[in-house]
Design an enzyme around this catalytic site. Structure first.
Site, PDB file in Angstrom:
ATOM      1  N   GLU A   1       0.815  -1.192   0.078  1.00  0.00           N
ATOM      2  CA  GLU A   1       0.183  -0.055   0.111  1.00  0.00           C
ATOM      3  C   GLU A   1       0.698   1.133   0.057  1.00  0.00           C
ATOM      4  O   GLU A   1       1.884   1.391   0.647  1.00  0.00           O
ATOM      5  CB  GLU A   1      -0.901   0.190   1.391  1.00  0.00           C
ATOM      6  CG  GLU A   1      -1.839  -0.796   1.343  1.00  0.00           C
ATOM      7  CD  GLU A   1      -2.923  -0.711   2.395  1.00  0.00           C
ATOM      8  OE1 GLU A   1      -3.008   0.363   3.161  1.00  0.00           O
ATOM      9  OE2 GLU A   1      -3.316  -1.631   3.056  1.00  0.00           O
TER      10      GLU A   1
HETATM   11  C1  BGC Z   1      -5.006   0.173   5.723  1.00  0.00           C
HETATM   12  C2  BGC Z   1      -6.196   0.772   4.702  1.00  0.00           C
HETATM   13  C3  BGC Z   1      -6.424   2.092   4.976  1.00  0.00           C
HETATM   14  C4  BGC Z   1      -5.268   3.034   4.545  1.00  0.00           C
HETATM   15  C5  BGC Z   1      -5.468   4.478   4.362  1.00  0.00           C
HETATM   16  C6  BGC Z   1      -4.129   1.454   5.648  1.00  0.00           C
HETATM   17  O1  BGC Z   1      -3.195   1.641   6.759  1.00  0.00           O
HETATM   18  O2  BGC Z   1      -4.510  -0.825   5.488  1.00  0.00           O
HETATM   19  O3  BGC Z   1      -7.134   0.039   4.824  1.00  0.00           O
HETATM   20  O4  BGC Z   1      -7.488   2.515   4.279  1.00  0.00           O
HETATM   21  O5  BGC Z   1      -4.371   2.950   5.454  1.00  0.00           O
HETATM   22  O6  BGC Z   1      -5.658   4.985   5.639  1.00  0.00           O
END
Ligand code: BGC
Length: 422
Positions: free
Chosen positions: A335
C-alpha cells in the site's frame, strides 16, 4: 544495510532522474480490502459502527453518523468484474484484495457455500483480467460472533482463524500468487484497545492489547504453516504499516532513542515474532514521523500534506525500504497512497514515491511490486467517507467510477514499467 551509510534521501531522492526502468516482471497494481469496498458485510466493524456508544460519540463531535457507516460501500461484491476492467485500464498486472471471513463463516462452524463460491469466481475473474493476486486474509475485520467470544484477546480465536485459513487455502490456493495473512496488526490494536476508536472500542486496555498482539503473531505463524502444508512454494507474508520514524535531530541521542523505540513497538517487535515465517515483506507506507523528545512526540514539518493532514514525504519510503532490506527477503509495497479529493497531488506523489522506490532498488532492496492505495474511493474506517484515496472517484449514489487525472499518470508508468524523465 544501514540507512546512515546511504546517500541522504531527503536531499537527493526527490527529483526523478531520467527514465528509471523497474525490474522485469515487476508487479503493478492497486490495493483494496474486502470490508472497505464490498458492501453489505455484517461483521464486528459493521456492528460497532452502529453501536449506540459510537453514534453518541460522533454526535458529540458534531458529526453525521451516516457518514461513518460502511453500508453498501463501493458495491465491489457485485461489480468486481467492472473493477478488474479498470485495473486493466491502468495497465496493471496484479491486484491486492481480500476475502471477508464473516461472509464465509457467518456463524461459528457454519460455512456459507455461496460466499465460498463467490470468492472463487472473483479470483478466477482476476486471472481472466491478467491480474496476479495478492490475497489478504485478515484486514482488521472478523465475524461478529468472534467479537462476542472475546475477540482476538481470546486465544481460542486463533484456532477459529486457522480453520478459516485452511478452508481458504484449499479453496483458493491455486489462484493466489501471494498471501497476506494479516494487514497492519498494530493499527487495530491501537485503535480498538488503546484509543477506543475501533471495535471493540476499549480504551487503555494494555493487557488485552498485548494478548491480541501475541495472538495475531501466533495466528500468522500457524497460518504460514498451513498455507505451506498445502502449497510448498507459496509466498506468505504480512502487510505492515511502516512509517519512517526519524529523529527530528539526528545528533540528539534522546530523539534517536525515541525514534528507535517507536520503530521497535510499531514494526520490529512484531517482525521479531514472525520473521522465520515470512517469505516476503509487505510494506504499507504513507508518511514519516519526525520524532521529538516531548509529547506528542511527533513534529512533522508538514510542508506538503494530504487531505488528512498526513505529511507527504516520499524520501521516507526509500529509508524504510533500505531498513527492511536487512531481512534479506523480497519486498512488496502492498500500500502507498494519499487522501486527495481534488487530485492535485496524487500524480506527483506517485512519481516521487516511485522514484524513491527505484533508488532503493538500485541500492540493493529487492522490491518486487507496488500496489497503490487505492483503486477507488472507499470506506476509510473510523474516518468514514470523507477521505478520497481513489485513482477512481466513486459516486456513492450511482456507484459510477470516474478516473481522476492521476489514473492516467499511473497507467502510463505501469504500461512502460518505468518512470519517464520529466
Ligand atoms: C489500511 C487501509 C487504509 C489506508 C488509508 C492502511 O493503513 O491498510 O485499510 O484505508 O491505510 O488510511
Amino acid at each position: 544495510m544501514d540507512r546512515e551509510s546511504l546517500p541522504n534521501p531527503s536531499v537527493s531522492a526527490v527529483v526523478p532522474a531520467p527514465a528509471l526502468a523497474f525490474p522485469k516482471g515487476f508487479l503493478w497494481g492497486t490495493a483494496v480490502s474486502a470490508y472497505q469496498t464490498e458492501g453489505g458485510v455484517i461483521n464486528d466493524w459493521s456492528e460497532w459502527e452502529k453501536s449506540p456508544a459510537r453514534i453518541a460519540s460522533l454526535k458529540k463531535q458534531g458529526l453525521e453518523p451516516n457518514d461513518f457507516i460502511c453500508g453498501p460501500a463501493c458495491d465491489f461484491y457485485r461489480r468486481y468484474k467492472e473493477d478488474f476492467a479498470l485495473c486493466q485500464k491502468l495497465n496493471n498486472n496484479a491486484i491486492r484484495l481480500g476475502i471477508e471471513w464473516a461472509r464465509i463463516e457467518p456463524a461459528k462452524g457454519v460455512w456459507d457455500v455461496e460466499a465460498i463460491n463467490h470468492y472463487r469466481e472473483v479470483l478466477a475473474a482476476a486471472k481472466e483480467h491478467g491480474l496476479k493476486v495478492v490475497l489478504t486474509l485478515w484486514h482488521w475485520t472478523s465475524p461478529a460472533w468472534i467479537a462476542k467470544d472475546g475477540g482476538w484477546a481470546n486465544k481460542k480465536i486463533v484456532s477459529h482463524f486457522l480453520r478459516f485459513v485452511d478452508l481458504a487455502v484449499k479453496e483458493y490456493g491455486t489462484a493466489v500468487d501471494y498471501w497476506v495473512t494479516l494487514n497492519e496488526p498494530m493499527v487495530p490494536i491501537g485503535w480498538g484497545y488503546i484509543k477506543g476508536c475501533a471495535p471493540p472500542g476499549k480504551k487503555f486496555s494494555f493487557y488485552q492489547a498485548a494478548r491480541v498482539f501475541f495472538n495475531l503473531a501466533r495466528a500468522h505463524n500457524q497460518a504460514y504453516k498451513i498455507i505451506h502444508k498445502h502449497f510448498k512454494d507459496a509466498q506468505v507474508g504480512i502487510a505492515q504499516l511502516t512509517n519512517h520514524f526519524e529523529p527530528a535531530r539526528h545528533w540528539f541521542f534522546v530523539e534517536v532513542f525515541f525514534a528507535r523505540l517507536f520503530r521497535f513497538f510499531h514494526q520490529d517487535f512484531f517482525y521479531f515474532l514472525i520473521k522465520r515465517r515470512l517469505d516476503f515483506i509487505g510494506l504499507n507506507y504513507y508518511h514519516h514521523d519526525r520524532i521529538v523528545w516531548y509529547p506528542p512526540f511527533r513534529r512533522n514539518r508538514n510542508e506538503r500534506q494530504s487531505d488528512l493532514g498526513w505529511e507527504i514525504y516520499p524520501a521516507g519510503i526509500y529509508a524504510v525500504l533500505i531498513n527492511l532490506a536487512r531481512f534479506k527477503k523480497p519486498i512488496i509495497i502492498t500500500e502507498n497512497g494519499l487522501a486527495d479529493s481534488q487530485d492535485r497531488q496524487r500524480g506527483q506523489f506517485i512519481i516521487e514515491h516511485l522514484d524513491n522506490v527505484h533508488q532503493a532498488i538500485s541500492a540493493g532492496a529487492d522490491v518486487r511490486g507496488y500496489f497503490h492505495w487505492s483503486l477507488l474511493d472507499n470506506f476509510e474506517w473510523n474516518k468514514g467517507w470523507a477521505p478520497k484515496f481513489g485513482l477512481y472517484r466513486l459516486d456513492r449514489d450511482t456507484f459510477w467510477r470516474t478516473p481522476r487525472p492521476s489514473a492516467k499518470i499511473y497507467a502510463e508508468i505501469c504500461r512502460n514499467n518505468r518512470l519517464e524523465s520529466k
